[in-house]
Design a protein around this motif. Structure first.
Motif: not given
Length: 173
Positions: A39-46, A55-66, A80-86
């Motif tokens: 998950s995104v959180s698992q990757l970011n915590s390590n 790596v393969s990461v599962e998450g929700r496609i999220h558009v980060l606006t600036v 383009l970013t990937l967010a935690d599914s929840g």
């Protein structure tokens, strides 16, 4: 050619070990398992554990606006970013996001993947093969790079970086 019986036994044992290792590692069922889905959180915590790894990461496609300080247009850029599914919030905390990068061509520096802003009022974005808010699995090389965060322009007109910070992203093809 071995000169003694004990030397001959050593060569035979070595040969047996090599043949055994070749048989072991050629059997698909005995190969080490590939990296599990993260998950995104698992990757970011390590982060440091995964730098340089595919790596393969599962998450929700999220558009980060600036957005800039001007009122119009509402968005200066869409990344383009990937967010935690929840995570379903419009504003996603940084530890729940994974930035996605690509190389425009071989041998060039990696760049953030940008989405085209289709409509600022709705908002709507075109991210190519990626669809905003859809849960997806993205694979790539987890990467750490230094990013300038504090720069000044000297009296000679040349920029000077005062401070860098590590930035992490998934480099995809």
């Amino acid at each position: 050619m071995p000169s003694s019986p004990s030397e001959s036994m050593g060569v035979k044992r070595l040969l047996a070990a090599v043949v055994g290792a070749m048989w072991c590692c050629s059997s698909p069922s005995l190969q080490p398992a590939s990296t599990d889905m993260l998950s995104v959180s698992q990757l970011n915590s390590n982060k440091d554990q995964y730098v340089g790894a595919t790596v393969s990461v599962e998450g929700r496609i999220h558009v980060l606006t600036v957005s800039g300080l001007k009122p119009c247009p509402k968005y200066d850029d869409a990344l383009l970013t990937l967010a935690d599914s929840g995570t379903s919030a419009f504003i996603v905390p940084e530890d729940k996001l994974l930035r996605l990068y690509r190389r425009p061509s071989a041998g060039t520096a990696a760049e953030p993947i940008h989405c085209r802003i289709v409509d600022e009022n709705v908002p709507a974005f075109d991210c190519g093969a990626f669809t905003a808010d859809r849960v997806s699995t993205v694979s790539g090389v987890f990467t750490r790079a230094q990013e300038a965060v504090q720069t000044v322009v000297g009296p000679d007109g040349q920029p000077k970086v005062l401070k860098y910070q590590d930035t992490y992203y998934l480099l995809i093809d």
